[in-house]
Scaffold this active site. Sequence first.
Site, PDB file in Angstrom:
ATOM      1  CG  ASN A  64      -1.910  -1.135   1.191  1.00 51.27           C
ATOM      2  OD1 ASN A  64      -2.480  -1.429   0.143  1.00 51.27           O
ATOM      3  ND2 ASN A  64      -2.112  -1.797   2.315  1.00 51.27           N
TER       4      ASN A  64
ATOM      5  CG  HIS B  90     -11.180  -2.350   6.884  1.00 48.06           C
ATOM      6  ND1 HIS B  90     -10.623  -2.342   8.136  1.00 48.06           N
ATOM      7  CD2 HIS B  90     -10.311  -3.011   6.086  1.00 48.06           C
ATOM      8  CE1 HIS B  90      -9.455  -2.965   8.099  1.00 48.06           C
ATOM      9  NE2 HIS B  90      -9.235  -3.375   6.863  1.00 48.06           N
TER      10      HIS B  90
ATOM     11  CD  GLU C 220     -13.713   0.654   3.334  1.00 45.30           C
ATOM     12  OE1 GLU C 220     -12.978   0.558   2.341  1.00 45.30           O
ATOM     13  OE2 GLU C 220     -13.977  -0.306   4.074  1.00 45.30           O
TER      14      GLU C 220
ATOM     15  CB  SER D 214      -9.727  -1.811   1.557  1.00 39.81           C
ATOM     16  OG  SER D 214     -10.635  -2.774   2.039  1.00 39.81           O
TER      17      SER D 214
ATOM     18  CG  ASP E 121     -11.793   3.709   6.461  1.00 37.45           C
ATOM     19  OD1 ASP E 121     -10.809   4.164   5.849  1.00 37.45           O
ATOM     20  OD2 ASP E 121     -11.746   2.677   7.155  1.00 37.45           O
TER      21      ASP E 121
ATOM     22  CG  HIS F 244      -7.403   2.003   0.759  1.00 32.33           C
ATOM     23  ND1 HIS F 244      -6.212   1.326   0.658  1.00 32.33           N
ATOM     24  CD2 HIS F 244      -8.125   1.352   1.701  1.00 32.33           C
ATOM     25  CE1 HIS F 244      -6.215   0.286   1.490  1.00 32.33           C
ATOM     26  NE2 HIS F 244      -7.374   0.282   2.134  1.00 32.33           N
TER      27      HIS F 244
ATOM     28  CE  LYS G 153      -4.813   0.788   4.741  1.00 32.28           C
ATOM     29  NZ  LYS G 153      -4.089  -0.386   5.202  1.00 32.28           N
TER      30      LYS G 153
HETATM   31  C1  LIG Z   1     -10.501   0.695   4.710  1.00 30.70           C
HETATM   32  C2  LIG Z   1      -9.520   0.470   5.803  1.00 30.70           C
HETATM   33  N1  LIG Z   1      -9.744   1.012   7.008  1.00 30.70           N
HETATM   34  C3  LIG Z   1      -8.904   0.832   8.027  1.00 30.70           C
HETATM   35  C4  LIG Z   1      -7.754   0.091   7.875  1.00 30.70           C
HETATM   36  C5  LIG Z   1      -6.842  -0.096   9.055  1.00 30.70           C
HETATM   37  O1  LIG Z   1      -5.736   0.743   8.929  1.00 30.70           O
HETATM   38  P1  LIG Z   1      -4.354   0.353   9.639  1.00 30.70           P
HETATM   39  O2  LIG Z   1      -3.665  -0.620   8.734  1.00 30.70           O
HETATM   40  O3  LIG Z   1      -3.641   1.653   9.757  1.00 30.70           O
HETATM   41  O4  LIG Z   1      -4.693  -0.244  10.957  1.00 30.70           O
HETATM   42  C6  LIG Z   1      -7.462  -0.475   6.628  1.00 30.70           C
HETATM   43  C7  LIG Z   1      -6.217  -1.232   6.383  1.00 30.70           C
HETATM   44  O5  LIG Z   1      -6.001  -2.337   6.715  1.00 30.70           O
HETATM   45  C8  LIG Z   1      -8.369  -0.298   5.577  1.00 30.70           C
HETATM   46  O6  LIG Z   1      -8.154  -0.861   4.386  1.00 30.70           O
END
Ligand SMILES: Cc1ncc(COP(=O)(O)O)c(C=O)c1O
Length: 386
Positions: free
Chosen positions: A45, A131, A175, A179, A204, A207, A238
Amino acid sequence: MREQWIQPILDEAAKNGLERTAGVYPDTGGKIVIDGKTVLNFSSNDYLDLSHHRHVMDRSREALDQYGIGSTASRLVTGTLPIHEELEARLAAEKGYPAALIFGTGYMANAGTIPALAGRDDLIFADKLVHASMIDACKLSGAKLVRFTHNDASALEQRLEQYAGAAGRKLIITESVFSMDGDIAPLQEIAALAEQHDAMLMVDEAHSTGTFGPNGAGLIREYGIEKSVTVSMGTISKALAGFGGFIACSENIRRLLVNSSRAFIYTTAPPPAVIGAALGAMDVLEASPNLGNILQANSNYFRTMLHDAGLDTMQSESQIIPIVIGDNETALAISQRLRKEGIIAAAIRPPTVPAGSARLRLSITLAHHVDDLERAAKRIISAVKN
Ligand SMILES: Cc1ncc(COP(=O)(O)O)c(C=O)c1O
């Protein structure tokens, strides 16, 4: 011997091609050297290729030299350093919100925010594909969870109407860039529905932070809907290439979370080197506001090559490009074949994605130059078709 129950679970996962193991890689980023051979890594990422960026590393080292290894306490005890506040002020300004709050990870940002906004008497409306960290947060909140069809604003509207008379607070979660599918939510429509139904909205932007919007500020900023989005969540892990999560919000929500968010209160403050790196990444975004545009142009070019060859890239519109295979074993076999040909493209299987939709999930990064993308597209098309 109180572990007899474990083996059948592991055997069943292995039998279905679903056992997971953590492979070891010699380096990070979109292009890595393995056994003396340069390999294109489409499963990182590190979208903006910042993981080895000199300035980001220098700022991380400066913070390490100045403050030491750990922050040595939680934020509310003695763990808050000037650089935590500096980063929060900067994130808030970039995202177009009055305040921001950093968490240990993006997972924790979701787990720490959602239960503070909604509780047992409240309703959370969640896109079907949000997610796992958001889903876990909903469970933690105790609120009633209402799912709506992925990226379907009219399905959300129906759900909101269905519960129009319900008591308690309402929170919509989605989101901006998804993801696993790489598609983009109809944020403007969702924001309008949130206003209309007096619901809070949390998006969220894990990405889309760094990859879309002015200076990489994300899609909420790009669409100018900050006023209708109650909480903008992002991660530093990321495109910003480091570690940590955050939310941007009003001063009041920040104060609420400082007083009630368990994932903020009951954990050690993020370490100085991590915060320094995040500040360094933000310097780069500010100095080179075009990085996200270049990434998206390259991603479009790559996706078009795959699409023109008849591959199913779903509704992807971002640097995340899925190639749907369907069957778990076939996805794994294609991934392994590509690996031998110098391309890392992880096979993503259930439960991360719905059953029957095992896929290669490709992340385009700025480490991938146009000739890399052309070479990779040829090999991927051949591996999927043969
Ligand atoms: C959409 C989404 N939200 C939250 C996260 C969590 O982020 P982190 O990897 O910083 O814990 C991720 C990644 O795994 C994600 O893809």
